[in-house]
Motif scaffolding. Structure first.
Motif, PDB file in Angstrom:
ATOM      1  N   ASP A   1     -10.108   3.386  -7.407  1.00 42.47           N
ATOM      2  CA  ASP A   1     -11.562   3.627  -7.363  1.00 42.47           C
ATOM      3  C   ASP A   1     -12.297   2.730  -6.370  1.00 42.47           C
ATOM      4  O   ASP A   1     -13.333   3.106  -5.849  1.00 42.47           O
ATOM      5  N   ILE A   2     -11.772   1.536  -6.173  1.00 42.17           N
ATOM      6  CA  ILE A   2     -12.473   0.607  -5.271  1.00 42.17           C
ATOM      7  C   ILE A   2     -11.456  -0.306  -4.587  1.00 42.17           C
ATOM      8  O   ILE A   2     -10.517  -0.785  -5.229  1.00 42.17           O
ATOM      9  N   VAL A   3     -11.640  -0.480  -3.282  1.00 39.41           N
ATOM     10  CA  VAL A   3     -10.767  -1.396  -2.525  1.00 39.41           C
ATOM     11  C   VAL A   3     -11.643  -2.476  -1.916  1.00 39.41           C
ATOM     12  O   VAL A   3     -12.699  -2.184  -1.343  1.00 39.41           O
ATOM     13  N   PHE A   4     -11.189  -3.716  -2.056  1.00 38.91           N
ATOM     14  CA  PHE A   4     -11.835  -4.819  -1.345  1.00 38.91           C
ATOM     15  C   PHE A   4     -10.771  -5.472  -0.474  1.00 38.91           C
ATOM     16  O   PHE A   4      -9.681  -5.790  -0.951  1.00 38.91           O
TER      17      PHE A   4
ATOM     18  N   ILE B   1      -7.722   3.888   2.856  1.00 39.42           N
ATOM     19  CA  ILE B   1      -8.454   5.156   2.716  1.00 39.42           C
ATOM     20  C   ILE B   1      -7.588   6.159   1.939  1.00 39.42           C
ATOM     21  O   ILE B   1      -8.060   6.854   1.051  1.00 39.42           O
ATOM     22  N   ARG B   2      -6.322   6.190   2.297  1.00 36.80           N
ATOM     23  CA  ARG B   2      -5.415   7.150   1.636  1.00 36.80           C
ATOM     24  C   ARG B   2      -5.369   6.938   0.124  1.00 36.80           C
ATOM     25  O   ARG B   2      -5.415   7.883  -0.651  1.00 36.80           O
ATOM     26  N   VAL B   3      -5.310   5.673  -0.312  1.00 31.45           N
ATOM     27  CA  VAL B   3      -5.140   5.430  -1.757  1.00 31.45           C
ATOM     28  C   VAL B   3      -6.451   5.579  -2.544  1.00 31.45           C
ATOM     29  O   VAL B   3      -6.431   5.673  -3.760  1.00 31.45           O
ATOM     30  N   LEU B   4      -7.583   5.597  -1.820  1.00 28.83           N
ATOM     31  CA  LEU B   4      -8.872   5.734  -2.517  1.00 28.83           C
ATOM     32  C   LEU B   4      -9.051   7.150  -3.048  1.00 28.83           C
ATOM     33  O   LEU B   4      -8.723   8.122  -2.373  1.00 28.83           O
ATOM     34  N   LYS B   5      -9.621   7.227  -4.240  1.00 31.94           N
ATOM     35  CA  LYS B   5     -10.001   8.544  -4.773  1.00 31.94           C
ATOM     36  C   LYS B   5     -11.193   9.073  -3.985  1.00 31.94           C
ATOM     37  O   LYS B   5     -11.965   8.269  -3.431  1.00 31.94           O
ATOM     38  N   PRO B   6     -11.406  10.381  -3.970  1.00 29.34           N
ATOM     39  CA  PRO B   6     -12.639  10.887  -3.364  1.00 29.34           C
ATOM     40  C   PRO B   6     -13.836  10.215  -4.045  1.00 29.34           C
ATOM     41  O   PRO B   6     -13.873  10.066  -5.268  1.00 29.34           O
ATOM     42  N   GLY B   7     -14.770   9.751  -3.225  1.00 32.53           N
ATOM     43  CA  GLY B   7     -15.948   9.064  -3.780  1.00 32.53           C
ATOM     44  C   GLY B   7     -15.723   7.576  -3.997  1.00 32.53           C
ATOM     45  O   GLY B   7     -16.653   6.846  -4.347  1.00 32.53           O
ATOM     46  N   GLY B   8     -14.473   7.108  -3.793  1.00 29.11           N
ATOM     47  CA  GLY B   8     -14.149   5.692  -4.005  1.00 29.11           C
ATOM     48  C   GLY B   8     -14.832   4.789  -2.978  1.00 29.11           C
ATOM     49  O   GLY B   8     -15.217   5.232  -1.898  1.00 29.11           O
TER      50      GLY B   8
ATOM     51  N   LEU C   1       0.827  -1.210   0.000  1.00 26.73           N
ATOM     52  CA  LEU C   1       0.000   0.000   0.000  1.00 26.73           C
ATOM     53  C   LEU C   1       0.862   1.262   0.000  1.00 26.73           C
ATOM     54  O   LEU C   1       0.502   2.270  -0.597  1.00 26.73           O
ATOM     55  N   ARG C   2       2.037   1.169   0.640  1.00 23.49           N
ATOM     56  CA  ARG C   2       2.922   2.346   0.707  1.00 23.49           C
ATOM     57  C   ARG C   2       3.380   2.814  -0.665  1.00 23.49           C
ATOM     58  O   ARG C   2       3.719   3.974  -0.836  1.00 23.49           O
TER      59      ARG C   2
ATOM     60  N   ALA D   1      -9.327  -1.344  -9.343  1.00 25.73           N
ATOM     61  CA  ALA D   1      -9.688  -2.045  -8.109  1.00 25.73           C
ATOM     62  C   ALA D   1      -8.413  -2.509  -7.416  1.00 25.73           C
ATOM     63  O   ALA D   1      -7.433  -2.873  -8.078  1.00 25.73           O
ATOM     64  N   LEU D   2      -8.436  -2.520  -6.072  1.00 27.66           N
ATOM     65  CA  LEU D   2      -7.241  -2.940  -5.328  1.00 27.66           C
ATOM     66  C   LEU D   2      -7.642  -3.915  -4.228  1.00 27.66           C
ATOM     67  O   LEU D   2      -8.676  -3.742  -3.583  1.00 27.66           O
TER      68      LEU D   2
END
Ligand SMILES: C[S@@+](CC[C@H](N)C(=O)[O-])C[C@H]1O[C@@H](n2cnc3c(N)ncnc32)[C@H](O)[C@@H]1O
Length: 341
Positions: free
Chosen positions: A46-49, A85-92, A37-38, A256-257
């Motif tokens: 856009d999306i994390v699961f 949270i950090r890597v998500l785009k706003p609205g992700g 993640l770093r 997606a991540l």
């Protein structure tokens, strides 16, 4: 944006990540989730699961401690959740799958991070066993948050449930049946795999030639138990679950991540649905690599058969399909619609 463009290969190497697979759509590393993640830039996904180990003392590969003290487990979880949270785009969209015991803690933390609570989705887990002085757990939690207002929310539909014996509809939808969308009903926050719909053929069934392929993918989420469909010994989720999540929270061409790649279910679903993807797995990556290689050759999995034969009739009788509770040919003691008559 192609995912490899997001990651500097030098940074990845410096973080001890080893690239094990790359396609036009995604890139899979072997390495620790925090190191992975770093190397991902802020607001790029856009999306994390995330489907972390549940701290149940399971036997994962080397490098995984699945039996930590509760506060240690939570401190570690807060670290990777913050990074997600950090890597998500706003609205992700952020989806996290875990036991209710941990979801409640995760939810409290996410609420403090100004994440927007959307749903606690209950994924029914048939045949889970009670532990000690507990009730039988019937669901795992799937937390669904967005970073602010959702940028994407695609409505998904599930087929209308019918009795497996007569094809008659099981529920009356409060008298609103006629107004329902012909595609099916809106997805609810209980994702059910009812026992009466699936016949468990997990132990042994030599007659498994009658897999029923459903046209609609929103029927239920069977646990992957059958050795024929298992990619590895440890946990893995059914592709239907990830396809549903990815379809709901992202659009084709988005990224997606998954920081806990396991057998690669997220990457498989993302690639199949034309989303770019990024991920890591600390343990054995071979099952995920094999699966993605097969998909690249056009081999799509029969997820429906993951649990067993579906009991629903392939072709329900038309006359009973459209009429509520009219299961004239059905044996009264076995008809699923009986309790409603
Ligand atoms: C519950 S499984 C995920 C299963 C996956 N969703 C699937 O469908 O196959 C959790 C995975 O996280 C991996 N894992 C545990 N700790 C990790 C870490 N620190 N970094 C990366 N992966 C980790 C485990 O090896 C395991 O494969």
């Amino acid at each position: 944006m192609q995912p490899f463009l997001l990651i500097s290969p030098l940074n990845a190497t410096n973080q001890g990540l080893r690239e094990v697979y790359q396609s036009d759509y995604g890139i899979l590393y072997q390495g620790d989730c925090l190191n992975f993640l770093r190397v991902i830039p802020d607001s790029s996904v856009d999306i994390v699961f995330a489907d972390p180990p549940f701290n149940l003392g399971k036997n994962y590969d080397k490098g995984v401690n699945d039996q930590r003290k509760s506060d240690e487990y939570l401190a570690w979880s807060r670290q990777w959740i913050s990074e997600c949270i950090r890597v998500l785009k706003p609205g992700g969209s952020l989806f996290i799958f875990n036991l209710p015991k941990w979801c409640i803690e995760y939810g409290a933390y996410l609420n403090q991070q100004e994440m927007n609570f959307r749903h606690w989705i209950a994924c029914r887990m048939p045949k889970a066993f009670p532990r000690g002085q507990r009730m039988s757990p019937a669901h795992y939690g799937l937390l669904y948050y967005t970073k602010g207002e959702p940028a994407v929310f695609n409505k998904v539909y599930t087929p209308i449930q019918v009795c497996r014996h007569c094809g008659g509809e099981i529920r009356d939808y409060g008298g609103h049946r006629k107004k329902l969308n012909p595609k099916g009903i809106n997805l609810m926050d209980v994702w059910d795999a009812p026992e009466d719909v699936w016949e468990d053929t997990a132990s042994s069934d030599t007659n498994e030639i009658l897999w029923t392929l459903s046209d609609e993918m929103w029927t239920d989420i069977p646990p992957v138990r059958h050795r024929q469909h298992k990619k590895r010994g440890a946990n893995e989720l059914a592709p239907i679950m990830l396809e549903r999540i990815i379809a709901m929270g992202s659009n084709p061409g988005q990224v997606a991540l998954d920081p806990f790649g396991g057998s690669g279910t997220t990457f498989y679903a993302a690639q199949k649905l034309q989303r770019y993807w990024l991920g890591t797995e600390i343990g054995d990556t071979e099952p995920a690599v094999k699966r993605l290689t097969k998909l690249a050759k056009g081999q799509v999995e029969d997820w429906e058969s993951a649990r067993g034969k579906k009991k629903v009739q392939t072709k329900p009788k038309e006359s009973t399909q459209l009429e509520l509770f009219s299961c004239t040919d059905c044996k009264p003691d076995t008809c699923a619609t009986q309790p409603f008559q």
